[in-house]
Design an enzyme around this catalytic site. Structure first.
Site, PDB file in Angstrom:
ATOM      1  N   ASP A  49      -6.719  -6.768   4.132  1.00 40.05           N
ATOM      2  CA  ASP A  49      -7.798  -6.096   3.397  1.00 40.05           C
ATOM      3  C   ASP A  49      -8.708  -7.141   2.763  1.00 40.05           C
ATOM      4  OD1 ASP A  49      -9.217  -3.994   2.071  1.00 40.05           O
ATOM      5  OD2 ASP A  49      -8.116  -4.494   0.244  1.00 40.05           O
ATOM      6  N   TYR A  67       0.821  -1.212   0.000  1.00 33.95           N
ATOM      7  CA  TYR A  67       0.000   0.000   0.000  1.00 33.95           C
ATOM      8  C   TYR A  67       0.861   1.271   0.000  1.00 33.95           C
ATOM      9  CZ  TYR A  67      -4.737  -1.796   0.842  1.00 33.95           C
ATOM     10  OH  TYR A  67      -5.961  -2.376   0.717  1.00 33.95           O
ATOM     11  N   ASP A 100     -12.716  -8.750   4.173  1.00 35.81           N
ATOM     12  CA  ASP A 100     -13.942  -8.708   3.359  1.00 35.81           C
ATOM     13  C   ASP A 100     -14.523 -10.117   3.258  1.00 35.81           C
ATOM     14  OD1 ASP A 100     -13.784  -5.976   2.842  1.00 35.81           O
ATOM     15  OD2 ASP A 100     -14.240  -6.224   0.705  1.00 35.81           O
ATOM     16  N   LYS A 157       2.807 -15.117   3.260  1.00 32.32           N
ATOM     17  CA  LYS A 157       3.057 -15.899   2.040  1.00 32.32           C
ATOM     18  C   LYS A 157       4.565 -16.135   2.015  1.00 32.32           C
ATOM     19  CE  LYS A 157       1.708 -17.697  -1.920  1.00 32.32           C
ATOM     20  NZ  LYS A 157       0.813 -18.874  -2.021  1.00 32.32           N
ATOM     21  N   ASP A 211      -3.246 -18.134   1.045  1.00 31.49           N
ATOM     22  CA  ASP A 211      -4.187 -18.864   0.180  1.00 31.49           C
ATOM     23  C   ASP A 211      -4.906 -19.960   0.965  1.00 31.49           C
ATOM     24  OD1 ASP A 211      -1.729 -20.135   0.394  1.00 31.49           O
ATOM     25  OD2 ASP A 211      -1.651 -20.812  -1.695  1.00 31.49           O
TER      26      ASP A 211
END
Ligand code: IPM
Ligand code: MG
Length: 357
Positions: free
Chosen positions: A246, A143, A250, A190, A222
């Protein structure tokens, strides 16, 4: 009795409508408990661009730094989503606010109210009892790294960067929170691919030694995305990077029935910011149908975290619980069995919450 300065920053779209309800709830709490809350308002996002050309005007930033807590709405406008070349964008206001206020920890509690078991598209037996607290790192990662174009604009890049210190401070917050809950922490990265994730994992592993009473698991993002839907109950506190957080939160909103129910707290060095995790939702803006409960629950987080008002916060959560128990719903959390008379608009839902308080 306490005196507090609260800054209301409704922002864009339904932010205006839902934050109004959150503010009414804060007012009712002040009256009931004899506190003195004073309010000021400020612009951010698209409305700020329209008024001043700047998505985070200096005046807003100044007011933010000088308040005790901030109740925030949403930023965004469809006009920019379809114009990737726009140089000034509403979201820049939000990102700059996070950076300027040092809001490195974003807490997103995912808790399902029992009455909403059927509002989610996930089976009730999978969901019942799920209660997860996400810690999303908020001021680093892809970001905030360098971004740009090269090769005459034909190639684009966004750099992901983390320093040890950034991982340690969010990690510590998550470990501390795990201690007050089920003492289980899942760190998501990751590390099989990304160097930032390997550093992330090293730092979390160091902290594990300081918190031997907390049981830690490391998962790749994942795999975690899959497990969240398959068996949400196995998680307690989850800590992760900015971008993964983020996306995962959601996804996790479906565990809570609807995005319209989820509140978040952004905390760090200075004033805390409390906001729904949903966005500006321009498709329903101005219709008076948005679910205000995420803003109400954000107000509850504000009372608890920034003001240390546990009883006040608990009363707000109970009010939401009661209103749902009585059968009231906004459109987004209604189902085929909800009688039309029980489906309320934004303001009416707020009024029901206030009646209980
Ligand atoms: C969020 C939002 C923001 C983010 C957007 C609006 C920039 O999606 O708070 O989750 O990506 O952080
Ligand atoms: Mg998001």
């Amino acid at each position: 009795m306490a005196q507090k300065k609260i800054l209301i920053v409704p922002g864009d779209g339904i932010g205006q409508e839902v934050t109004e309800v959150g503010k009414r709830v804060l007012d009712a709490i002040a009256a009931k408990f004899g506190h003195e809350f004073t309010y000021d308002e400020a612009l951010i996002g698209h409305v700020a661009i329209e008024a001043t050309g700047n998505p985070l005007p200096e005046e807003t930033l100044h007011k933010m730094k000088n308040s005790d807590a901030i109740l925030f709405g949403a930023v965004g406008h469809p006009k920019y989503d379809n114009d990737p070349s726009a140089k000034v964008r509403p979201e820049q206001g939000l990102l700059r606010m996070r950076k300027e206020l040092g809001l490195y920890a974003n807490l997103r509690p995912i808790k399902l109210f029992d009455e909403l078991l059927s509002a989610s598209s996930i089976k009730p037996e999978i969901l019942k009892g799920a209660d997860i607290l996400f810690f999303r790192e908020l001021t680093g990662d892809i970001y905030f790294g360098e971004k740009g174009r090269k090769n005459d604009g034909d190639t684009a890049y966004d750099v992901a960067e983390y320093s040890r210190y950034e991982v340690e401070r969010i990690g510590r917050k998550a470990f501390e929170a795990a201690r007050t809950r089920k003492k289980k922490l899942c760190s998501v990265d990751k590390a099989n691919v990304l160097e930032t994730s390997r550093l992330w994992r090293e730092e979390i592993q160091k902290l594990e030694k300081e918190y031997p009473d907390v049981q830690v698991e490391h998962q790749f993002v994942d795999a975690l995305a899959m497990m969240l839907i398959k068996d949400p109950k196995r998680f307690d506190v989850v800590v992760t990077t900015n971008l993964f957080g983020d996306i995962l939160t959601d996804e996790a909103s479906q565990i809570a029935g609807s995005m319209g129910m989820l509140a978040s707290a952004s905390i760090g060095d200075g004033t805390g910011v409390y906001e729904p995790i949903h966005g500006s939702a321009h498709d329903i803006t101005g219709k008076g149908v948005a679910n205000p409960l995420a803003s109400v629950l954000s107000a509850a987080l504000l009372l608890d975290i920034s003001f240390g008002m546990k009883a006040e916060s608990e009363l707000v959560i109970q009010a939401v619980d009661q209103v749902l128990k009585q059968g009231y719903r906004t459109r987004d959390i209604a189902d085929a069995n909800t009688p039309a008379a029980m489906i309320l608009g934004t303001e009416a839902m707020g009024t029901e919450v206030l009646k209980f308080i």
